[in-house]
Scaffold this active site. Structure first.
Site, PDB file in Angstrom:
ATOM      1  N   GLY A   1      -2.380  -6.524   4.267  1.00  0.00           N
ATOM      2  CA  GLY A   1      -3.683  -6.130   3.765  1.00  0.00           C
ATOM      3  C   GLY A   1      -3.704  -4.868   2.904  1.00  0.00           C
ATOM      4  N   ASP A   2      -2.643  -4.080   2.922  1.00  0.00           N
ATOM      5  CA  ASP A   2      -2.623  -2.846   2.101  1.00  0.00           C
ATOM      6  C   ASP A   2      -1.178  -2.600   1.667  1.00  0.00           C
ATOM      7  OD1 ASP A   2      -3.335  -0.493   0.872  1.00  0.00           O
ATOM      8  OD2 ASP A   2      -3.903   0.574   2.699  1.00  0.00           O
ATOM      9  N   LEU A   3      -0.564  -3.677   1.133  1.00  0.00           N
ATOM     10  CA  LEU A   3       0.889  -3.652   0.926  1.00  0.00           C
ATOM     11  C   LEU A   3       1.271  -3.083  -0.433  1.00  0.00           C
ATOM     12  CD1 LEU A   3       3.479  -4.353   2.442  1.00  0.00           C
ATOM     13  CD2 LEU A   3       3.490  -6.537   1.244  1.00  0.00           C
TER      14      LEU A   3
ATOM     15  N   ASN B   1       3.493   1.812   1.863  1.00  0.00           N
ATOM     16  CA  ASN B   1       3.200   1.284   3.197  1.00  0.00           C
ATOM     17  C   ASN B   1       4.306   0.405   3.771  1.00  0.00           C
ATOM     18  OD1 ASN B   1       0.927   2.721   3.589  1.00  0.00           O
ATOM     19  ND2 ASN B   1      -0.498   1.110   2.959  1.00  0.00           N
TER      20      ASN B   1
END
Ligand code: ADP
Length: 286
Positions: A194-196, A200
């Site tokens: 979701g926040d790649l 991260n």
């Protein structure tokens, strides 16, 4: 520096005195520390102004990723608590030492396996956060509806309400959103990080990919791949590894700009500036 009340609380949780504390840089939102006891090293995130459930949601996301059938390493969560009047909110987890070399091919292949974790509907049982912004995860049967109602509409509303974007842009988004069913290939609701972006993930000392700082939900796996390309992209081995498990449908390069409207609007709401002109330029094509 850790205040004495948080230090005491951590020592109670760890059942061991803290022998040293060192700040860790690289995060965009929280203070971060490497905490060392006689037993082990731990990674601590602190935030005084985080919403009550901010770190709890991150902890839940890490645990959900860890439950997937993939060998990607996910830091083990030890404790998370919201802020109180006299101490910040915190998330305490296993410290993972970063290695020099990572196996990008295996990282891509294992992400594809993680994406095979499926659900009946798009969304998640509860809302969470993307960066410091709320992320709404109401369940939907259609990906295009989820993407419109849970991803783009809330961010556009936030941008317009705060005066960062003009409400005129809604007619462009409306034109694009009507075409989504034709533009985006169908998929099973799939667990995504979701926040790649490149900040991260890391590689541990054995070269295994490690996922951190997620904003999980069941969505389109192409969301993670599109986001991975937003700031220059990961190595070509990563994408070869991914496609050794799951072949991408033709036309991904065209679709990725649509998926990346979501992180772009998140950046508009967090930072404004040139992200706003980029988002407006993209939407004005429709
Ligand atoms: P933020 O939520 O503030 O963006 P991150 O979760 O991205 O913070 O963490 C900040 C940095 O700390 C990362 O870029 C990474 O280098 C490092 N880091 C994150 N998690 C761990 C961990 N479990 N062990 C060791 N280092 C970590």
């Amino acid at each position: 520096m850790l205040t004495s009340n948080i230090k005491t609380l951590l020592e109670e949780i760890l059942n061991s005195p803290i022998v040293s504390t060192a700040p860790v840089s690289g995060g965009s939102i929280n203070e971060a520390y490497r905490i060392t006891t006689d037993q082990a090293d731990y990674f601590l995130k602190l935030n005084r102004s985080a919403p009550d459930d901010f770190f709890e949601k991150e902890a839940e996301g890490l645990k959900l990723l860890d439950s997937a059938d993939s060998t990607l390493r996910i830091p083990e969560v030890i404790a998370s608590e919201g802020p109180t009047d006299n101490r910040p909110g915190f998330l305490l987890m296993e410290f993972i030492a970063e290695g020099r070399n990572g196996d990008s091919f295996a990282f891509g292949a294992e992400l594809a396996k993680l994406h095979q974790t499926a659900a009946e509907t798009f969304g998640l049982d509860s809302d969470n956060y993307i960066g410091s912004l709320p992320q709404s995860n109401n369940r939907h049967n259609a990906w295009s509806t989820f993407f419109t109602e849970e991803r783009i509409n809330p961010q556009l509303k936030m941008a317009i309400d705060s005066g960062k974007m003009d409400s005129d842009i809604l007619k462009n988004w409306d034109r694009l959103s009507r075409k989504l069913d034709d533009l985006l290939p169908p998929c099973k609701p799939s667990l995504v990080h979701g926040d790649l972006w490149s900040g991260n993930y890391l590689f541990d000392e054995s070269g295994n990919g490690v996922l951190i700082d997620p904003a999980v939900y069941y969505g389109h796996p192409e969301m993670d791949l599109a986001f991975s390309k937003m700031f220059g992209g990961f190595s070509s081995d990563f994408y070869s590894g991914y496609e050794s498990i799951t072949k991408l449908e033709p036309g991904f390069n065209g679709r990725k700009e649509i998926y990346n409207l979501y992180p772009l609007l998140v950046h508009v709401n967090l930072f404004g500036g040139h992200y706003t002109s980029q988002a407006v330029r993209f939407l004005k094509q429709f």
